[in-house]
Design a protein around this motif. Sequence first.
Motif, PDB file in Angstrom:
ATOM      1  N   LEU A   5       0.812 -11.355  -1.236  1.00  0.00           N
ATOM      2  CA  LEU A   5       0.137 -10.403  -0.358  1.00  0.00           C
ATOM      3  C   LEU A   5       1.117  -9.525   0.417  1.00  0.00           C
ATOM      4  O   LEU A   5       0.707  -8.575   1.060  1.00  0.00           O
ATOM      5  CB  LEU A   5      -0.772 -11.144   0.632  1.00  0.00           C
ATOM      6  N   GLY A   6       2.392  -9.866   0.378  1.00  0.00           N
ATOM      7  CA  GLY A   6       3.381  -9.104   1.133  1.00  0.00           C
ATOM      8  C   GLY A   6       3.221  -9.293   2.630  1.00  0.00           C
ATOM      9  O   GLY A   6       3.373  -8.351   3.405  1.00  0.00           O
ATOM     10  N   VAL A  95     -15.160 -14.695  -1.681  1.00  0.00           N
ATOM     11  CA  VAL A  95     -15.449 -13.456  -0.952  1.00  0.00           C
ATOM     12  C   VAL A  95     -14.409 -13.236   0.152  1.00  0.00           C
ATOM     13  O   VAL A  95     -13.857 -12.137   0.296  1.00  0.00           O
ATOM     14  CB  VAL A  95     -16.878 -13.481  -0.363  1.00  0.00           C
ATOM     15  N   LEU A  96     -14.112 -14.273   0.938  1.00  0.00           N
ATOM     16  CA  LEU A  96     -13.116 -14.149   2.009  1.00  0.00           C
ATOM     17  C   LEU A  96     -11.724 -13.920   1.434  1.00  0.00           C
ATOM     18  O   LEU A  96     -10.954 -13.105   1.956  1.00  0.00           O
ATOM     19  CB  LEU A  96     -13.131 -15.393   2.904  1.00  0.00           C
ATOM     20  N   ARG A  97     -11.401 -14.595   0.346  1.00  0.00           N
ATOM     21  CA  ARG A  97     -10.086 -14.393  -0.291  1.00  0.00           C
ATOM     22  C   ARG A  97      -9.942 -12.950  -0.795  1.00  0.00           C
ATOM     23  O   ARG A  97      -8.904 -12.327  -0.619  1.00  0.00           O
ATOM     24  CB  ARG A  97      -9.896 -15.388  -1.439  1.00  0.00           C
ATOM     25  N   LYS A  98     -10.998 -12.424  -1.398  1.00  0.00           N
ATOM     26  CA  LYS A  98     -10.963 -11.043  -1.901  1.00  0.00           C
ATOM     27  C   LYS A  98     -10.795 -10.065  -0.744  1.00  0.00           C
ATOM     28  O   LYS A  98     -10.013  -9.110  -0.831  1.00  0.00           O
ATOM     29  CB  LYS A  98     -12.249 -10.751  -2.679  1.00  0.00           C
ATOM     30  N   GLU A 101      -7.206 -10.170   0.430  1.00  0.00           N
ATOM     31  CA  GLU A 101      -6.351  -9.459  -0.525  1.00  0.00           C
ATOM     32  C   GLU A 101      -6.521  -7.947  -0.394  1.00  0.00           C
ATOM     33  O   GLU A 101      -5.536  -7.200  -0.386  1.00  0.00           O
ATOM     34  CB  GLU A 101      -6.683  -9.898  -1.953  1.00  0.00           C
ATOM     35  N   ASP A 102      -7.767  -7.492  -0.300  1.00  0.00           N
ATOM     36  CA  ASP A 102      -8.047  -6.058  -0.190  1.00  0.00           C
ATOM     37  C   ASP A 102      -7.456  -5.461   1.085  1.00  0.00           C
ATOM     38  O   ASP A 102      -6.881  -4.369   1.070  1.00  0.00           O
ATOM     39  CB  ASP A 102      -9.550  -5.779  -0.241  1.00  0.00           C
ATOM     40  N   SER A 105      -3.675  -5.246   0.788  1.00  0.00           N
ATOM     41  CA  SER A 105      -3.346  -4.123  -0.095  1.00  0.00           C
ATOM     42  C   SER A 105      -3.510  -2.792   0.632  1.00  0.00           C
ATOM     43  O   SER A 105      -2.640  -1.907   0.545  1.00  0.00           O
ATOM     44  CB  SER A 105      -4.242  -4.170  -1.335  1.00  0.00           C
ATOM     45  N   ARG A 106      -4.599  -2.653   1.373  1.00  0.00           N
ATOM     46  CA  ARG A 106      -4.848  -1.414   2.128  1.00  0.00           C
ATOM     47  C   ARG A 106      -3.776  -1.204   3.193  1.00  0.00           C
ATOM     48  O   ARG A 106      -3.316  -0.085   3.405  1.00  0.00           O
ATOM     49  CB  ARG A 106      -6.242  -1.469   2.769  1.00  0.00           C
ATOM     50  N   MET A 107      -3.359  -2.271   3.854  1.00  0.00           N
ATOM     51  CA  MET A 107      -2.300  -2.170   4.853  1.00  0.00           C
ATOM     52  C   MET A 107      -1.013  -1.635   4.224  1.00  0.00           C
ATOM     53  O   MET A 107      -0.356  -0.749   4.779  1.00  0.00           O
ATOM     54  CB  MET A 107      -2.034  -3.528   5.489  1.00  0.00           C
TER      55      MET A 107
END
Length: 157
Positions: A5-6, A95-98, A101-102, A105-107
């Motif tokens: 996830l960085g 759902v929470l994991r997605k 992750e999203d 990624s957006r950050m």
Amino acid sequence: ISRRLGLTGRADVVELYRTETEPADRTIRVESKPGRWIAVPVEYKRGKPKPGECDEVQLCAQAYALEEANNIVITKGYLYYGETRHRYEVVFSEVLRKKTEDLASRMHELFDAGITPRHQLAAYCKSCSLFNICIPGISKNAQGVSRYIEQSLDFTV
């Protein structure tokens, strides 16, 4: 650290529970203790639960880091709120994991584009440990970093 996830951070607490029944991919070995152990992250908050899932996402990100470091799967964690003096179980659903992750990624997309999102000052901001770093009210009338530097230093960026 979650390389996937960085993200980097520090968990408040990781509780360990001894188990005889959990599969090996969900347990760790503790050098000084015999048997297998389940790792459960716990995040302590001063206030009360906030609207949305920001605390749950933070806890899920901690679980990702623990999973990567120990090559395990973590199924749940806990949020403890000081104002309510209550501990809430958080299940790390798909759902929470997605969502976690999203948002990570957006950050990274925003960071790579050099964009600092504006933040709205809200009542729960006052109890946040990052209040003095975030300074949520400062961006209310902001025109952007480059414009601020131009005006403050009297030169063009």
